[in-house]
Design a protein around this motif. Structure first.
Motif, PDB file in Angstrom:
ATOM      1  N   LYS A 121      -9.349  -7.462  11.753  1.00 35.91           N
ATOM      2  CA  LYS A 121      -8.311  -8.496  11.904  1.00 35.91           C
ATOM      3  C   LYS A 121      -8.350  -9.516  10.771  1.00 35.91           C
ATOM      4  N   GLN A 161     -19.935 -21.233   8.761  1.00 35.33           N
ATOM      5  CA  GLN A 161     -18.707 -21.007   9.535  1.00 35.33           C
ATOM      6  C   GLN A 161     -17.770 -22.209   9.415  1.00 35.33           C
ATOM      7  N   ARG A 173     -11.708 -12.695   0.267  1.00 39.19           N
ATOM      8  CA  ARG A 173     -11.170 -12.063   1.488  1.00 39.19           C
ATOM      9  C   ARG A 173      -9.642 -11.939   1.349  1.00 39.19           C
ATOM     10  N   ARG A 207     -10.934 -11.409   9.848  1.00 41.07           N
ATOM     11  CA  ARG A 207     -11.871 -12.523  10.018  1.00 41.07           C
ATOM     12  C   ARG A 207     -13.144 -12.250   9.231  1.00 41.07           C
ATOM     13  N   GLU A 233     -14.032 -22.195   7.759  1.00 41.88           N
ATOM     14  CA  GLU A 233     -12.850 -22.658   8.492  1.00 41.88           C
ATOM     15  C   GLU A 233     -12.172 -23.800   7.743  1.00 41.88           C
ATOM     16  N   GLN A 268     -10.180 -20.088   6.560  1.00 40.33           N
ATOM     17  CA  GLN A 268     -10.563 -18.700   6.794  1.00 40.33           C
ATOM     18  C   GLN A 268     -11.072 -18.509   8.231  1.00 40.33           C
ATOM     19  N   PRO A 269     -10.334 -17.754   9.068  1.00 38.05           N
ATOM     20  CA  PRO A 269     -10.847 -17.484  10.418  1.00 38.05           C
ATOM     21  C   PRO A 269     -12.213 -16.795  10.348  1.00 38.05           C
ATOM     22  N   THR A 270     -13.157 -17.287  11.131  1.00 36.58           N
ATOM     23  CA  THR A 270     -14.552 -16.826  11.034  1.00 36.58           C
ATOM     24  C   THR A 270     -15.174 -16.753  12.419  1.00 36.58           C
ATOM     25  N   ARG A 271     -15.989 -15.752  12.637  1.00 33.39           N
ATOM     26  CA  ARG A 271     -16.714 -15.656  13.899  1.00 33.39           C
ATOM     27  C   ARG A 271     -18.205 -15.489  13.617  1.00 33.39           C
ATOM     28  N   HIS A 309     -13.264  -7.786  14.595  1.00 33.91           N
ATOM     29  CA  HIS A 309     -13.029  -9.050  13.876  1.00 33.91           C
ATOM     30  C   HIS A 309     -12.725  -8.759  12.408  1.00 33.91           C
TER      31      HIS A 309
END
Ligand code: UDP
Length: 242
Positions: free
Chosen positions: A128, A92, A44, A130, A96, A100-103, A125
């Motif tokens: 951005k 997730q 990423r 994520r 994190e 790594q920002p994750t949704r 997301h």
């Protein structure tokens, strides 16, 4: 020059079985989950590729397991979808852990643990930076997470799907390489070959969706260390179906 991704936006399909421990009967191997999360986070950031992950649930429950044990199929499938949520939360947390920002977006509403699946929110997301994890399949029984990967990829306008294998076979072969030593790996094949030769890559609903929406699929061995960045970075591994 910065490395370029194979596709700017992808859906990575990881089977539940790939997360299971090979050394014990544990349903999940924290080391494997962490290794995959690290590779996803690294790709990423290094390649700037937008990654949505569809996780399976086969390490915990499969619809057919229950259907064979006199449970009605729909109930059993819902159990399978809930299993994917367990895997999604583990992935997730691991992502994190790598910063790594994750949704996680769930197709079955579960407000306390995941956002609901909303297509435009998923795309936002990704824009951005994520990582998005699609949990609970597509929310309907009688489907698979492979079909979910195809559906979500079409919805979020991904350019391709990475289908990770975990059985030790690193792509699509002319015959079963475990039974036939002369079997050769295809570098590239067409959707019609998959249909005509009945190649067991993904279920036919998933393959049909990919063909109809012109979504290429890269089949690769997700268990080999470093293969996720290789696949995302466009290195010639696995088999490309298009
Ligand atoms: N499932 C479902 N609808 C979906 C996705 C999954 O009913 O949209 C159920 C189905 O019972 C399936 C189980 O969830 O067997 C786990 O998913 P799958 O078998 O695709 O996981 P994988 O084989 O990738 O681990």
């Amino acid at each position: 020059m910065p490395a370029k991704p194979r596709w700017p936006r992808v859906v990575l399909k990881v089977s539940g079985e790939a997360l299971a421990s090979t050394a014990s009967d544990e349903t999940m191997d924290a080391g494997v989950v962490d290794r995959m999360a690290g590779e996803i986070a690294d790709s990423r950031n290094r390649l700037g590729v937008e990654i949505a992950v569809v996780v399976g649930g086969g390490n915990i429950w499969r619809g057919l397991t229950g259907a064979n044990a006199n449970l009605d199929r729909a109930t059993s499938d819902y159990m399978g979808m809930l299993a994917t949520v367990i895997n999604a939360l583990a992935l997730q947390a691991a992502l994190e852990g790598h910063g790594q920002p994750t949704r996680t977006l769930s197709a079955i509403q579960m407000a306390e643990v995941a956002e609901p699946y909303i297509r435009r929110r998923a795309m936002r997301h990704l824009e951005k930076g994520r990582v998005v994890i699609f949990a609970a399949g597509n929310g309907n029984p009688f489907f698979t997470t492979d079909t979910t990967a195809a559906l979500r990829a079409a919805e979020i306008e991904a350019q391709g799907i990475l289908k990770g294998t975990h059985s030790g076979v690193d792509g699509v072969y002319s015959a079963d390489p475990k039974l036939d030593p002369t079997a050769t790996r295809y570098e590239e094949i067409g959707f019609m070959d998959v249909f005509n030769r009945n190649l067991q890559v993904m279920d036919m609903t998933a393959i049909t969706l990919c063909r109809d929406n012109k979504l290429p699929i890269l089949v690769f061995d997700v268990m080999t260390e470093g293969n996720i960045p290789r696949a995302l970075g466009g290195e010639p591994i696995g088999t490309l179906i298009q």
